[in-house]
Write a protein that holds these residues in place. Structure first.
Motif, PDB file in Angstrom:
ATOM      1  N   LEU A   1      -8.483   1.741 -16.219  1.00  0.00           N
ATOM      2  CA  LEU A   1      -7.167   1.789 -15.591  1.00  0.00           C
ATOM      3  C   LEU A   1      -6.110   1.395 -16.615  1.00  0.00           C
ATOM      4  N   GLN A   2      -5.176   2.290 -16.857  1.00  0.00           N
ATOM      5  CA  GLN A   2      -4.149   2.078 -17.873  1.00  0.00           C
ATOM      6  C   GLN A   2      -2.775   2.038 -17.208  1.00  0.00           C
ATOM      7  N   GLY A   3      -2.049   0.966 -17.429  1.00  0.00           N
ATOM      8  CA  GLY A   3      -0.728   0.825 -16.823  1.00  0.00           C
ATOM      9  C   GLY A   3      -0.826   0.221 -15.436  1.00  0.00           C
ATOM     10  N   GLY A   4       0.268  -0.389 -15.005  1.00  0.00           N
ATOM     11  CA  GLY A   4       0.279  -1.011 -13.688  1.00  0.00           C
ATOM     12  C   GLY A   4       0.144   0.021 -12.580  1.00  0.00           C
ATOM     13  N   PHE A   5      -0.277  -0.446 -11.409  1.00  0.00           N
ATOM     14  CA  PHE A   5      -0.416   0.465 -10.280  1.00  0.00           C
ATOM     15  C   PHE A   5      -0.055  -0.237  -8.980  1.00  0.00           C
ATOM     16  N   ASP A   6       0.264   0.590  -8.007  1.00  0.00           N
ATOM     17  CA  ASP A   6       0.530   0.137  -6.641  1.00  0.00           C
ATOM     18  C   ASP A   6      -0.069   1.194  -5.733  1.00  0.00           C
ATOM     19  N   PHE A   7      -1.226   0.882  -5.144  1.00  0.00           N
ATOM     20  CA  PHE A   7      -1.951   1.857  -4.339  1.00  0.00           C
ATOM     21  C   PHE A   7      -2.074   1.401  -2.894  1.00  0.00           C
ATOM     22  N   LEU A   8      -1.895   2.344  -1.991  1.00  0.00           N
ATOM     23  CA  LEU A   8      -2.303   2.184  -0.602  1.00  0.00           C
ATOM     24  C   LEU A   8      -3.652   2.869  -0.494  1.00  0.00           C
ATOM     25  N   LEU A   9      -4.658   2.157  -0.015  1.00  0.00           N
ATOM     26  CA  LEU A   9      -6.020   2.678  -0.005  1.00  0.00           C
ATOM     27  C   LEU A   9      -6.575   2.688   1.407  1.00  0.00           C
TER      28      LEU A   9
ATOM     29  N   PHE B   1     -16.219   6.596   1.918  1.00  0.00           N
ATOM     30  CA  PHE B   1     -15.267   7.226   1.014  1.00  0.00           C
ATOM     31  C   PHE B   1     -14.024   6.355   0.868  1.00  0.00           C
ATOM     32  N   LEU B   2     -13.418   6.418  -0.302  1.00  0.00           N
ATOM     33  CA  LEU B   2     -12.185   5.696  -0.572  1.00  0.00           C
ATOM     34  C   LEU B   2     -11.104   6.687  -0.956  1.00  0.00           C
ATOM     35  N   ILE B   3      -9.946   6.555  -0.316  1.00  0.00           N
ATOM     36  CA  ILE B   3      -8.798   7.396  -0.615  1.00  0.00           C
ATOM     37  C   ILE B   3      -7.675   6.500  -1.113  1.00  0.00           C
ATOM     38  N   GLY B   4      -7.158   6.783  -2.277  1.00  0.00           N
ATOM     39  CA  GLY B   4      -6.067   6.011  -2.846  1.00  0.00           C
ATOM     40  C   GLY B   4      -4.816   6.861  -2.954  1.00  0.00           C
ATOM     41  N   VAL B   5      -3.676   6.305  -2.548  1.00  0.00           N
ATOM     42  CA  VAL B   5      -2.393   7.006  -2.648  1.00  0.00           C
ATOM     43  C   VAL B   5      -1.448   6.143  -3.476  1.00  0.00           C
ATOM     44  N   SER B   6      -0.966   6.676  -4.586  1.00  0.00           N
ATOM     45  CA  SER B   6      -0.092   5.927  -5.475  1.00  0.00           C
ATOM     46  C   SER B   6       1.301   5.792  -4.864  1.00  0.00           C
TER      47      SER B   6
ATOM     48  N   ARG C   1      -2.202   5.537 -15.131  1.00  0.00           N
ATOM     49  CA  ARG C   1      -3.099   6.531 -15.731  1.00  0.00           C
ATOM     50  C   ARG C   1      -4.506   5.964 -15.704  1.00  0.00           C
ATOM     51  N   ARG C   2      -5.475   6.806 -15.417  1.00  0.00           N
ATOM     52  CA  ARG C   2      -6.849   6.317 -15.472  1.00  0.00           C
ATOM     53  C   ARG C   2      -7.769   7.365 -16.082  1.00  0.00           C
ATOM     54  N   ARG C   3      -8.736   6.832 -16.842  1.00  0.00           N
ATOM     55  CA  ARG C   3      -9.783   7.675 -17.415  1.00  0.00           C
ATOM     56  C   ARG C   3     -11.039   7.450 -16.589  1.00  0.00           C
ATOM     57  N   ILE C   4     -11.579   8.530 -16.046  1.00  0.00           N
ATOM     58  CA  ILE C   4     -12.770   8.462 -15.211  1.00  0.00           C
ATOM     59  C   ILE C   4     -13.950   9.004 -16.002  1.00  0.00           C
TER      60      ILE C   4
ATOM     61  N   HIS D   1      -6.316  11.186 -15.921  1.00  0.00           N
ATOM     62  CA  HIS D   1      -5.490  11.603 -14.791  1.00  0.00           C
ATOM     63  C   HIS D   1      -4.245  10.723 -14.722  1.00  0.00           C
ATOM     64  N   ASP D   2      -3.082  11.362 -14.624  1.00  0.00           N
ATOM     65  CA  ASP D   2      -1.819  10.640 -14.471  1.00  0.00           C
ATOM     66  C   ASP D   2      -1.415  10.627 -13.007  1.00  0.00           C
ATOM     67  N   PHE D   3      -0.885   9.482 -12.559  1.00  0.00           N
ATOM     68  CA  PHE D   3      -0.511   9.324 -11.157  1.00  0.00           C
ATOM     69  C   PHE D   3       1.001   9.163 -11.026  1.00  0.00           C
ATOM     70  N   ASP D   4       1.569  10.034 -10.227  1.00  0.00           N
ATOM     71  CA  ASP D   4       2.973   9.950  -9.854  1.00  0.00           C
ATOM     72  C   ASP D   4       3.035   9.356  -8.446  1.00  0.00           C
ATOM     73  N   THR D   5       4.215   9.096  -7.940  1.00  0.00           N
ATOM     74  CA  THR D   5       4.352   8.659  -6.557  1.00  0.00           C
ATOM     75  C   THR D   5       3.842   9.756  -5.630  1.00  0.00           C
ATOM     76  N   GLY D   6       2.907   9.408  -4.749  1.00  0.00           N
ATOM     77  CA  GLY D   6       2.328  10.393  -3.843  1.00  0.00           C
ATOM     78  C   GLY D   6       1.083  11.067  -4.367  1.00  0.00           C
ATOM     79  N   SER D   7       0.634  10.722  -5.586  1.00  0.00           N
ATOM     80  CA  SER D   7      -0.620  11.263  -6.111  1.00  0.00           C
ATOM     81  C   SER D   7      -1.797  10.543  -5.460  1.00  0.00           C
TER      82      SER D   7
END
Length: 304
Positions: free
Chosen positions: A104-112, A61-66, A72-75, A84-90
């Motif tokens: 994947l739309q727009g830049g991202f910074d994820f801890l996974l 399993f993979l868990i991503g935290v923005s 924004r990403r379309r799955i 789905h829109d991602f805020d800080t902590g999503s």
């Protein structure tokens, strides 16, 4: 629609990382692999749109935290998609067993965090008595607990040379336990009576922690010596001592450092090494946080 990642002549394919992201777009790409847990930091250089298209596998399993807002990403699932829109902590949770297609739309910074299926299976069985593990797939949901743990992990990845393997293992177990509590498909038995280590197991665990204080001590090794799983051992140790194994060992290291500061003429760098810290600056920061004053100042005060 997905963009073709091949050149028009099909002579080359732009390289992607292990999660299907274009490597050339990553501004930060950090990884810390502990076996059952893998921690990653993925940050894009710009806001370009990209696509992920990965077949199912047995990776777990993979868990991503923005870590920032604006992604924004379309799955895609079959012929349908959800946005789905991602805020800080999503967060999002992805089961590697399922095919994954997303834009994947727009830049991202994820801890996974990548958790092995073996870890989820073992932890699930221990908590609920079932060996049919699973986590609900979510995307864009706020999770304050994971958001806090992600910030800690981000700092850990940035300073891997100072990261205690014991601390990293505990973070992985804590995250896995939280995921099963909140998103697990099996009933939880976390309301059972608190469990404590036996006197024999407590003594054995503390002896092993102290014996390996200057090495990369492993919770798995200590838990195996007590015939316990890692997650059970951590909970039982905390219930018995009011400390996690990492906290308990850190306190013993600081106790040893204070003794050396008071009764020896060793330099701060020598004491740092003797007490299992990566270097003098790491020792100074930790000592200051726990004692309330830098080690040099503390030494001068007690020797007056």
């Amino acid at each position: 629609m997905f963009k073709d990642t091949q050149t028009s002549t099909a002579t080359a394919v732009r390289p992607k990382d292990s999660l299907g992201c274009l490597s050339s777009q990553l501004h930060k790409d950090l990884e810390l692999d502990t076996g059952e847990f893998k921690f990653l930091r993925k940050c894009t250089r710009d806001d370009k749109t990209s696509a992920i298209d990965m077949p199912g596998s047995d990776r777990g399993f993979l868990i991503g935290v923005s870590l920032k807002v604006g992604h924004r990403r379309r799955i895609f699932s079959g012929h349908r998609w959800t946005a789905h829109d991602f805020d800080t902590g999503s967060v999002y949770i992805r089961d590697f067993a399922e095919d994954y297609r997303a834009e994947l739309q727009g830049g991202f910074d994820f801890l996974l965090v990548e958790l092995s299926r073996a870890f989820i299976t073992n932890t699930c069985y221990e908590r609920s008595g079932t060996n049919t593990p699973g986590l609900s797939s979510v995307a864009g949901r706020k999770d304050p607990i994971l958001a806090h743990l992600a910030q800690v992990l981000a700092l850990t990845l940035d300073s891997q040379s100072e990261a205690s393997p014991l601390f990293v293992e505990q973070l992985g177990v804590t995250i896995g336990t939280h995921l099963l509590d909140r998103y697990g498909n099996a009933p939880s038995q976390s309301n059972q009576k608190n469990r404590r280590l036996s006197g024999l197991h407590e003594a054995r665990a503390k002896d092993m922690l102290l014996a390996k204080a200057q090495e990369n001590v492993s919770i798995e090794e200590i838990a195996n010596a007590c015939n316990l799983s890692r997650s059970y051992f951590i909970r039982a140790f905390r219930e018995t001592t009011d400390r996690t194994p990492h906290q308990w060992l850190l306190e013993r290291r600081i106790d040893r450092a204070r003794d050396l500061l008071k009764h020896s003429d060793s330099s701060l760098s020598e004491i740092a090494v003797a007490c299992g810290f990566s270097d003098q600056s790491h020792f100074t920061r930790t000592f200051s946080q726990m004692v309330g004053t830098p080690p040099g100042s503390w030494r001068r005060q007690v020797r007056r």
